[in-house]
Design an enzyme around this catalytic site. Structure first.
Site, PDB file in Angstrom:
ATOM      1  CB  SER A  33      -0.899  -0.019   1.243  1.00  0.00           C
ATOM      2  OG  SER A  33      -1.833   1.034   1.197  1.00  0.00           O
ATOM      3  CG  ASP A  34       2.806   5.030  -1.449  1.00  0.00           C
ATOM      4  OD1 ASP A  34       3.828   4.841  -0.752  1.00  0.00           O
ATOM      5  OD2 ASP A  34       2.522   6.130  -1.958  1.00  0.00           O
ATOM      6  CB  THR A  35      -1.002   6.938   2.241  1.00  0.00           C
ATOM      7  OG1 THR A  35      -1.671   5.715   2.577  1.00  0.00           O
ATOM      8  CG2 THR A  35      -1.926   8.107   2.530  1.00  0.00           C
TER       9      THR A  35
END
Length: 193
Positions: A74-76
């Protein structure tokens, strides 16, 4: 969620992502070892960066997946006035980011990638966050007491600054926190069919 004969690996050291998976009763192990270096071309559209980073982390995983394994990365990214804000590299940058976000609305985009030996799927979710005008004292207090150097945009919605500074959100709280758990659940169901 019953994973049947599959094993989910969370490739993230984020305690928030662990907490969200646990909250959804999803069994998993953590292995965040990746060779991926987080970088992207300067002309990459800001909203596409999280998906590129999530896929990169997945593809950079340190070993081949076994037949019964599903990898979650995941990446934000925080996006304000067209500018992408990742994790700050120290106190001054964290203060600068929060001053930039003060009194404005911004987007938070979180992408997830699920991959097994046969397929890969990447999806993103976006939420809108509204900040009140933050004083320099509030910003300094938060940065000095919470050290948000591992958080995109230099803040965690679930921490003090979120309690006192965020006036409204449109979208998923969990997307802002760093993992759109509703999408993880939905995509996992697709992988288990």
């Amino acid at each position: 969620m019953e994973l049947k004969s599959k094993k989910l690996i969370l490739a993230s050291a984020s305690p928030r992502r662990r907490e969200l998976l646990q909250g959804a009763d999803i069994q998993f192990t953590v292995d965040a070892d990746t060779s991926f270096v987080e970088q992207y071309a300067p002309d990459t559209p800001a909203e596409q960066i999280p998906a590129l980073m999530s896929e990169g982390k997945s593809n950079g995983f340190h070993r081949p997946l076994e037949n019964d394994e599903i990898l979650l990365t995941s990446d934000t990214m925080v996006i304000c006035d067209g500018k992408a804000l990742g994790k700050p590299h120290g106190r001054e940058e964290a203060i600068s980011m929060l001053r930039f976000l003060s009194g404005k609305s911004h987007s938070v985009v979180t992408a997830i990638t699920l991959r097994d030996k046969e397929r890969s799927a990447t999806v993103s979710d976006k939420a809108l966050v509204h900040f009140k005008v933050l004083t320099d004292n509030e910003i300094a207090y938060y940065v000095d007491n919470y050290r948000p150097y591992d958080k995109a945009g230099a803040y965690g919605i679930q921490e003090w600054i979120g309690y006192i500074g965020i006036t409204k959100i449109d979208g998923s709280f969990f997307t802002i926190m760093g993992l759109p758990i509703h999408l993880v659940y939905q995509e996992l169901e697709n992988f288990l069919k």
